[in-house]
Design an enzyme around this catalytic site. Structure first.
Site, PDB file in Angstrom:
ATOM      1  N   VAL A  75      65.134  51.185  36.289  1.00 34.18           N
ATOM      2  CA  VAL A  75      65.705  51.316  37.632  1.00 34.18           C
ATOM      3  C   VAL A  75      64.690  51.947  38.581  1.00 34.18           C
ATOM      4  CG1 VAL A  75      67.568  52.288  39.020  1.00 34.18           C
ATOM      5  CG2 VAL A  75      68.037  51.536  36.676  1.00 34.18           C
ATOM      6  N   GLU A 117      76.376  56.118  44.138  1.00 34.49           N
ATOM      7  CA  GLU A 117      77.011  54.789  44.033  1.00 34.49           C
ATOM      8  C   GLU A 117      76.625  54.069  42.750  1.00 34.49           C
ATOM      9  OE1 GLU A 117      79.375  52.298  44.434  1.00 34.49           O
ATOM     10  OE2 GLU A 117      79.244  52.842  46.551  1.00 34.49           O
ATOM     11  N   VAL A 168      78.444  54.283  38.844  1.00 30.85           N
ATOM     12  CA  VAL A 168      79.586  53.502  38.358  1.00 30.85           C
ATOM     13  C   VAL A 168      79.371  52.043  38.737  1.00 30.85           C
ATOM     14  CG1 VAL A 168      82.077  53.122  38.476  1.00 30.85           C
ATOM     15  CG2 VAL A 168      81.168  55.444  38.597  1.00 30.85           C
ATOM     16  N   LYS A 214      82.793  57.092  33.537  1.00 32.51           N
ATOM     17  CA  LYS A 214      83.056  56.384  34.782  1.00 32.51           C
ATOM     18  C   LYS A 214      84.511  56.570  35.222  1.00 32.51           C
ATOM     19  CE  LYS A 214      79.235  53.354  33.726  1.00 32.51           C
ATOM     20  NZ  LYS A 214      78.815  52.193  32.900  1.00 32.51           N
TER      21      LYS A 214
END
Lengths: 436, 436
Positions: free
Chosen positions: B17, B130, B133, B206
């Protein structure tokens, strides 16, 4: 709940959405105050006739027929009157007075969005209109904020519930087009003027708004290519089903490159084929959904109710709380961003696959003739299926699925088929959307 | 693009990421500046080993092993290291220095979200997550902002892609549980420690985050009831399919009322039956989706990729642009709101329908005996189906679908069935979710 600053909210219009907005503001006062950081006081509701019947029982002394006066001194104005005037003038008056404006008025935003956004930006006010597209579904805020660091490449929206209901009835329940439309009308799904729905005008307004936000470019509603669903037949629905597709009326906003290499935007509305296992294929009944493709995020879909008083009010309240927070925090609103200024390209520059149905003479050489016409226009066939109806002497039906080609080439090919000796008639032309 | 203020962005971590986030910041500089109203300068990337292999080719002089020093003087810190420490200390250091923080660290937010939000609020900084989840799917911002004026009643999430992939393979391709898990592992869908996925720990983190935001209440991860998918058999998948259902691992956050009338929150994770025409039923493969029910908005669904470097980076960039705009505009960030402070109720207070499969003696009176046990526990049967496998002498399978009842009553009923003379074994207990 003390210590909160008071914000005066003016509500313009009290139809099915306005009545729900008023009810929610009055009933959820403490909750809204906790979320907004300010107490939202409903200063008044401007209506044409004070004694008109309402969906919700509201205090009579809130009503006024003097909208201009109500707007004066309001911190936030919620416009739910619909139509262009006097809504536009009242919104401009509110923005020029420094008030934030929340509206669900898709026709107004589609026609005058950039002008209103400019007026808001000049005074640092916030103009928001989440409810103008797909009612309850949060779609504009995610496009504008959540995907702000990504590049959106395509948006495919089922944004008109009544036409989706009609097509779904024809597809899943085998209704005729007439029966499905009658049912939609009886259920109140159609606008007072049903051509706004079935000819795609409503969807085109939403395509304008979606394209403008997705691509940071002003997209006039006149630049949206538009076909409605009135010519869709049960035979087309059946042929689509047979080939593994479903027909949906789509509002499409897409980044495309023209034949001469110009990068631009396409905005269009038409009934199109979608593969049965595409997430949009299972959007049933009057529901809406917006399918978004972005370079980094990949495929996203936002699904929910596209109409309804309470449903639309939910989106209005979200914008209201956001506007209230801005008042609490200070600082200007997020401006509507049209910095990209991309050219709007005509539909002839769009590339899609076609499904063409022909009635042809049932004689040797027909297939070769049709294949020749495709080749001449640089279109390659992905599938050809020939069938002869029992009793249809001398006639056969040909269903041709093409590979992706430019709309202009496909249109020229269809015209050549139409004037060919072996082709009796072109009975259906549908585009295939939603493919990689 | 001149005249923009410069904002220094510190990136902590450069895995799949982080590398994509760095690439997007470097490649889309002008575009991000136009959207954020500020130029985002990547000040550095803190990593453990500077020469480790990366997914993306990045300038070597950006890398540092001194994360603490990098955080000093940053306007915005992006934390993508994962794990609790040193991520938590670095985030606290950043917030205390007035920097905004963006993180995708679900474990950290699930465990320490309220403490970090408190630290952010004290200095008026913004903490956003953000990407924690459902990766690319904009879900937290819509819950927090778009639905801020509505009352959310239930959230049903398919928030773990690997378990969804396994269950989907078993359902649509007839894989055994072992084959499906092996395939998921080969495709890299499972975490290094697969129990985090298959035992529902990831989904529970989550669920904590979704429940906290949906209900403005601190929901500790220990308070999430949790069952994984390791006991799901091909026979259960088949029985579900036969009855018109599909089995999905759901993270559920719900407003419920206990037997004694207490209003509270339930957060739970388990494999559950969903009707085949529910929008969650067609979330295939490794995709994620979050289905939201709200009083005014009705039913909404948010669908997309739940994992992936670029996909997760898209959500991180959205938060980054939002943080940058806050710096430009001034004013404090939107605080994490836990004002409702609702009690967390145990799973025994939840009401659902059950589907119970029993192996019973194939003899007269069995059905009457089973029906009597249901009645004793106040559970009413919606359907009972008995089948005898060829060659299974003296044994029959009974599938009971119950009406909605409280979990505590259902559990007591199952226990009574288990100890009944006529029941050989209870082979499956599944809850039915997603019903009105």
């Amino acid at each position: 709940m003390n210590g909160y600053r008071d914000l005066r909210v003016a509500l313009l219009g009290c139809g099915s959405v306005g009545a729900q907005v008023a009810r929610l503001i009055l009933e959820h006062g403490d909750e809204l105050a906790a979320r907004a950081g300010a107490r939202l006081t409903l200063a008044g509701i401007a209506v044409r006739a004070i004694d008109a019947p309402r969906d919700v029982d509201l205090p009579r002394d809130l009503f006024t027929t003097d909208a201009e006066r109500l707007v004066q001194g309001a911190d936030i104005v919620i416009e739910l009157m619909g139509g262009i005037e006097p809504a536009k003038s009242l919104i401009l008056q509110a923005l020029q007075g420094g008030a934030d404006v929340v509206t669900a008025n898709k026709a107004l935003i589609a026609a005058h969005g950039p002008e209103l956004a400019e007026a808001a930006e000049q005074v640092g006010a916030q103009l928001s209109y989440e409810a103008a597209v797909a009612a309850a579904i949060p779609i504009l805020r995610p496009l504008r904020e959540s995907l702000a660091g990504d590049h959106i490449t395509r948006v495919l929206g089922i944004v008109n519930g009544s036409t989706n209901y009609i097509l779904d009835r024809m597809d899943r329940f085998g209704d005729s087009a007439e029966d499905a439309a009658r049912l939609a009308s009886e259920l109140g799904y159609l606008e007072a003027d049903p051509t706004l729905d079935v000819e795609g005008y409503d969807a085109a307004q939403k395509a304008t708004i979606l394209a403008s936000i997705a691509f940071h470019t002003e997209v006039p509603v006149d630049a949206v290519y538009r076909e409605g669903i009135t010519k869709i037949t049960a035979a087309q629905i059946d042929a689509a089903k047979h080939a593994g597709y479903v027909i949906k009326l789509l509002a499409i906003a897409e980044r495309i490159t023209s034949a001469d290499g110009t990068d631009g935007v396409s905005a269009r509305v038409y009934p199109a084929l979608i593969e049965r296992d595409h997430p949009l294929a299972v959007v049933y009944g009057g529901k809406n959904a917006v399918f978004v493709e972005a370079e980094a995020a990949g495929e996203l879909m936002f699904y929910g109710a596209g109409a309804g008083g309470a449903e639309t009010a939910s989106a209005v309240l979200g914008d209201l709380v956001s506007a209230a927070r801005r008042h609490v925090v200070g600082g200007p609103g997020i401006p509507g961003s049209l910095h990209a200024e991309l050219p709007i390209l005509p539909v002839s520059e769009v590339s899609t696959a076609y499904q063409v149905m022909l009635e042809v003479r049932d004689e040797p050489g027909v297939l070769a003739g049709v294949a020749g016409i495709l080749a001449t226009h640089g279109v390659s066939a992905a599938s050809v299926e020939q069938s002869v109806e029992p009793g249809a002497t001398g006639r056969a039906t040909l269903v041709i699925g093409t590979h992706v080609a430019r709309e202009g080439d496909l249109a020229a090919m269809v015209e050549a088929l139409r004037t060919s000796d072996t082709v009796v008639s072109v009975t259906s032309i549908l585009r295939l959307e939603g493919q990689a």
